[in-house]
Structures are given as C-alpha cells and as structure tokens.
Design a protein around this motif. Structure first.
Motif, short mmCIF file in Angstrom:
data_model
loop_
_atom_site.label_atom_id
_atom_site.label_comp_id
_atom_site.label_asym_id
_atom_site.label_seq_id
_atom_site.Cartn_x
_atom_site.Cartn_y
_atom_site.Cartn_z
N ASP A 31 0.86 -1.19 0.00
CA ASP A 31 0.00 0.00 0.00
C ASP A 31 0.89 1.24 0.00
O ASP A 31 1.21 1.80 1.06
CB ASP A 31 -0.91 -0.02 1.23
N SER A 32 1.32 1.67 -1.18
CA SER A 32 2.25 2.79 -1.28
C SER A 32 1.64 4.09 -0.75
O SER A 32 2.35 4.93 -0.18
CB SER A 32 2.70 2.97 -2.74
N PHE A 33 0.33 4.26 -0.92
CA PHE A 33 -0.34 5.48 -0.45
C PHE A 33 -0.20 5.60 1.07
O PHE A 33 0.23 6.64 1.59
CB PHE A 33 -1.81 5.46 -0.85
N ASP A 50 -1.78 18.25 1.15
CA ASP A 50 -1.72 18.60 -0.27
C ASP A 50 -1.21 17.44 -1.11
O ASP A 50 -1.77 17.14 -2.17
CB ASP A 50 -0.82 19.83 -0.45
N ILE A 51 -0.16 16.78 -0.65
CA ILE A 51 0.43 15.67 -1.41
C ILE A 51 -0.54 14.51 -1.52
O ILE A 51 -0.73 13.94 -2.61
CB ILE A 51 1.75 15.21 -0.75
N LEU A 52 -1.17 14.13 -0.41
CA LEU A 52 -2.08 12.99 -0.43
C LEU A 52 -3.32 13.27 -1.27
O LEU A 52 -3.77 12.40 -2.03
CB LEU A 52 -2.47 12.61 1.00
N ASN A 53 -3.85 14.48 -1.16
CA ASN A 53 -5.04 14.80 -1.96
C ASN A 53 -4.70 14.94 -3.44
O ASN A 53 -5.52 14.58 -4.30
CB ASN A 53 -5.68 16.10 -1.45
N LEU A 109 -4.93 12.58 -8.93
CA LEU A 109 -4.25 12.02 -10.09
C LEU A 109 -4.64 10.56 -10.31
O LEU A 109 -4.78 10.10 -11.45
CB LEU A 109 -2.73 12.13 -9.92
N TYR A 110 -4.82 9.81 -9.22
CA TYR A 110 -5.26 8.41 -9.34
C TYR A 110 -6.64 8.34 -9.98
O TYR A 110 -6.88 7.51 -10.87
CB TYR A 110 -5.27 7.78 -7.96
N GLU A 111 -7.52 9.22 -9.54
CA GLU A 111 -8.88 9.26 -10.10
C GLU A 111 -8.85 9.58 -11.59
O GLU A 111 -9.54 8.95 -12.40
CB GLU A 111 -9.71 10.28 -9.34
N GLN A 112 -8.03 10.56 -11.97
CA GLN A 112 -7.92 10.93 -13.38
C GLN A 112 -7.36 9.79 -14.21
O GLN A 112 -7.78 9.55 -15.35
CB GLN A 112 -7.04 12.17 -13.51
N LYS A 113 -6.38 9.07 -13.66
CA LYS A 113 -5.76 7.96 -14.38
C LYS A 113 -6.78 6.87 -14.68
O LYS A 113 -6.88 6.39 -15.82
CB LYS A 113 -4.62 7.38 -13.54
N ILE A 114 -7.56 6.47 -13.68
CA ILE A 114 -8.53 5.39 -13.87
C ILE A 114 -9.62 5.83 -14.85
O ILE A 114 -10.01 5.08 -15.75
CB ILE A 114 -9.15 4.96 -12.53
#
Length: 278
Positions: free
Chosen positions: A106-108, A127-130, A135-140
C-alpha cells in the motif's frame, strides 16, 4: 471476481435473446456477420482513433478493475488507523516507522506514514495525499472512458449499418417477396449497436466509476486518519472522523473488533495480522 457484474451482463443479454424468441423469432435471425462486422468493427476502429496507444494497452487492466471486487474495506482500514494512533500516542510518532512493513503493498499509506515520521508539515502532507488521490482518479477515468466512448459510438455505427442495409434493399425493390426479410436484416445492425452500448459498454463504465468511488473513499479515509495521527488527536476524535465514512452498523462492528483486540491483549503487530486476514 465480482460475480454481480458477470451475472448482470448475462441477465441483460439473455433477457434480450429470450424475449425475442418468446415473440416467435428465430435465433439465427439475430446472427448476421455483416451487421456484426459493421457495428463492432466500426466501434473498435473509432475507439482506436480516439485514444493513444498507451491508454488502449491498459484495456485489460481496466476490465479487471471492473470485474474484480475492491480488496480493501473501509472497516479494515479504520481498524488499522486506530491501531496506528494508539501506537503513536503510546510510543511516539517515530514508532510508526517500524509499522511501515505492514503496508508494503500500500504505497499510499506507506508514503503518508513516512511523511509523518519525517516531520513533514501537515498542510504539505494534506496537499500531497489529496493530489495523489486526484491524479489516481484521473488515471482510472482516462482508461475507463474507452468504454464510455464505445457506448457512444456503437448506436451510431448501428444506424450506419441499418442505412447501408436499407440502401441495398431500396436498390432491389423489384423483388417484393424479399423486401420484408431484407429490411429486418438491415435493422439487426441497430439492434447490435444499441444493445451493446446499453448492456455491455456503458454498464461496464458505470461499474468502473463505482469501484473508483470506493477506492477514492478509502484513500480519503486514510488521509483523514494520517493527519489526525500527526495532530495527536485522541482516539475518540479519530473515531468520530473515520466513522463518518461508515454506516451505523459498520461502525458497531468496528467497535466490536477493537474491543476484541483490547480484550485479548494482542499487541499491535498481531492486530494488524488479524485485520489483514479478515
């Protein structure tokens, strides 16, 4: 494997076929290679034009994403976060560094814990986590839109196939006996286009979005927990924040699990092992 997805596709397709047969139709009437080629070939061609090759190459990944249930549950994540909070309050934030091995896959979560241990400012962590979540949401979604596009192109390809069939029919009006069957064949293309869009492509895209929503919620939950741990907030406050992501019934089950861990006197490592096996 998410059995509900498979069952839904089978029920949708079989319902169409069985309904057609109950109306007196013949199965062979639905099998037209020319209509199949025009609709599915045209749809795939349009999709290939619409997306870059690196996105199309990830189609197997996104199909797996749609057909496999999310492995992580919010209740499990909350138990883990509360255990981490107890460790940090008892032994200090630096003690969390030794718990990172429990999040090797679990890298996150691992990155969030590492930033807390390193003393990174809470605003920066937030800021980094959000940003990671965004970016994860955009990727999927960028991959999942392959099926959304296919759902838009397929009905149009069906209409094109029908028009092509009718052009052929209108060119042979002298054979009135064959006019009816020929028109019926022409409309099979529309059936393929509309049917595939509404039974296959668009439902798969919707399932991708629903699974993504679950993943995003888990990551938001982790972000809340990690920041709360860094702030040194009490377990009660942490629970109130995290239980907002659960139903009342799920919250009660988490309380029972936490009470069981406390009652058994299990150490934090054993608690993590129990959570991973649940």
């Amino acid at each position: 494997m998410d059995v509900a997805t498979v069952i839904g596709l089978l029920v949708g397709l079989l319902s169409l076929v069985i309904g057609f047969l109950m109306e007196g139709g013949q199965l062979i009437a639905l099998l037209k290679i020319t209509a199949f080629l025009i609709v599915f070939g045209g749809t795939f061609g349009a999709v290939i034009v619409s997306f870059p090759g690196r996105t199309l190459a990830k189609t197997p990944f996104i199909l797996k994403y749609a057909f496999v249930k999310p492995k992580e549950r919010a209740s499990d994540t909350i138990v883990r976060l509360i255990e981490l909070a107890n460790i940090s309050r008892r032994e200090g934030l630096l003690a969390l560094e030794g718990e990172q091995r429990n999040f090797a896959n679990d890298s996150f979560m691992s990155n969030g814990i590492q930033m807390v241990v390193d003393g990174v400012d809470s605003d920066v962590i937030d800021d980094i986590l959000n940003r990671d979540i965004e970016l994860y949401e955009q990727k999927i979604l960028s991959i999942g839109r392959i099926f959304e596009s296919a759902g838009g192109y397929a009905p149009t390809m069906g209409i094109i196939g029908t028009v092509m069939g009718l052009v052929h029919v209108l060119g042979s009006l002298e054979d009135t006996a064959a006019l009816g069957p020929a028109i019926a064949v022409a409309f099979i293309a529309t059936l393929y286009g509309v049917g595939s869009a509404n039974v296959i492509y668009l439902p798969i895209y919707t399932k991708i979005k629903n699974n993504l929503a679950s993943d995003v919620m888990i990551r938001q939950l982790k972000t809340e927990g990690i920041l709360s741990i860094q702030y040194g907030e009490s377990t009660m406050i942490l629970k109130k924040k995290l239980y907002a992501f659960l139903t009342d019934e799920e919250s009660k089950k988490v309380e029972e699990r936490l009470a069981g861990h406390a009652g058994s006197g299990a150490n934090a490592g054993n608690a993590f092992q129990e959570v991973g096996q649940s």
